[in-house]
Enzyme design. Structure first.
Site, PDB file in Angstrom:
ATOM      1  CB  THR A 131      -0.936   0.009   1.228  1.00  0.00           C
ATOM      2  OG1 THR A 131      -1.927   1.015   1.053  1.00  0.00           O
ATOM      3  CG2 THR A 131      -0.173   0.271   2.508  1.00  0.00           C
ATOM      4  CB  THR A 145       5.518   4.096  -4.672  1.00  0.00           C
ATOM      5  OG1 THR A 145       6.108   5.293  -4.161  1.00  0.00           O
ATOM      6  CG2 THR A 145       6.374   3.592  -5.829  1.00  0.00           C
ATOM      7  CG  ASP A 168       4.398  -2.432   0.517  1.00  0.00           C
ATOM      8  OD1 ASP A 168       3.970  -1.349   0.080  1.00  0.00           O
ATOM      9  OD2 ASP A 168       4.084  -2.872   1.645  1.00  0.00           O
ATOM     10  N   GLY A 169       6.264  -0.451  -1.148  1.00  0.00           N
ATOM     11  CA  GLY A 169       7.184   0.656  -0.989  1.00  0.00           C
ATOM     12  C   GLY A 169       7.843   0.641   0.380  1.00  0.00           C
ATOM     13  CB  ALA A 170      10.491   1.213   2.064  1.00  0.00           C
ATOM     14  N   GLY A 200       1.848   4.885   6.120  1.00  0.00           N
ATOM     15  CA  GLY A 200       0.426   4.818   5.809  1.00  0.00           C
ATOM     16  C   GLY A 200      -0.379   4.013   6.813  1.00  0.00           C
ATOM     17  CD  GLU A 223       2.649  -1.785   4.380  1.00  0.00           C
ATOM     18  OE1 GLU A 223       2.167  -0.895   3.655  1.00  0.00           O
ATOM     19  OE2 GLU A 223       3.568  -1.572   5.191  1.00  0.00           O
TER      20      GLU A 223
END
Length: 235
Positions: free
Chosen positions: A33, A36, A86-88, A102, A108
């Protein structure tokens, strides 16, 4: 100069291209989520016929994928996935991460644990030499907020409740500034063991396997040390 959104879109497109090399018609894709990841969902939706379905780490991503025609399964229906994307909020050169800006950190971490490979997608501003400038999110059971805060202060942190925010699990988030993190996996284990903690935003015990990093000069790959050598440019 590319804007941050353009950098995010570029890495999302590169991630979609990479994901398609890992997916088969029967595959289930793990999706995280964040902003990005939103671009990644938009990019992969064009190829939804190339894989069976997805599992999402948040209600936000679930809604976006279903709106774009991607079937979303409950994780309890899935035994394994080839990749999780996933993003970071921060990632170091050993591919340890801080996540949870988020608020979806616990889900996650759960979804990522089912995937064979974790692919992190970020723009270059998220790459750091040492984790900790971004406040560490810690999800807590509401009744444990104060006791967990005291324990986090004893570790040198400065926890602040994320006002008005409730996670998809019904938990609260403490954002912890001021932590010194020389050994991310050790601190992750320590915080996880505090009674009342649902999960913390350190992803170091199981970090990323591959990072795609968007910069003004293109998208490059960062491999975990010992898993492929120097960075290469993603075409």
């Amino acid at each position: 100069m590319l804007t941050q959104d353009e950098l995010k879109r570029n890495v999302a497109m590169a991630a979609a291209e990479y994901a398609l090399t890992c997916l088969q018609p029967e595959s289930v894709l793990g999706v995280g989520t964040g902003s990005t990841v939103d671009f990644f969902i938009d990019a992969i939706a064009e190829h939804r016929h190339r894989f069976r379905a997805a599992v999402s780490s948040s209600e936000r991503s679930t809604r976006r994928m279903r709106d774009l025609g991607i079937e979303v399964l409950d994780l309890n229906e899935v035994e394994e996935m080839p990749i999780y994307v996933d993003g970071a909020d921060e990632i170091d050169h050993q591919l340890n991460m801080i996540k949870g800006g988020g608020g979806a950190l616990t889900r996650e971490k759960i979804v990522a644990s089912v995937a064979r490979r974790y692919i992190c997608i970020v723009d270059e501003s998220k790459v750091v030499e040492r984790l900790g400038a971004f406040p560490l999110p810690v999800e807590v059971i509401p009744m444990a907020r104060n006791v967990v805060s005291r324990r986090l202060r004893a570790l040198g942190g400065q926890p602040v409740l994320r006002e008005g925010f409730i996670t998809d699990n019904g938990g609260e988030i403490l954002d912890v500034a001021g932590l010194d993190i020389p050994a991310p996996a050790v601190l992750e284990s320590h915080i996880n063991d505090i009674p009342g903690v649902v999960g913390c935003g350190l992803f170091a015990i199981s970090g990323a396997d591959l990072a795609l990093v968007s910069s003004q000069s293109g998208v490059r790959r960062m491999q975990r040390p010992g898993a492929g050598g120097a960075d290469t440019i993603q075409s």
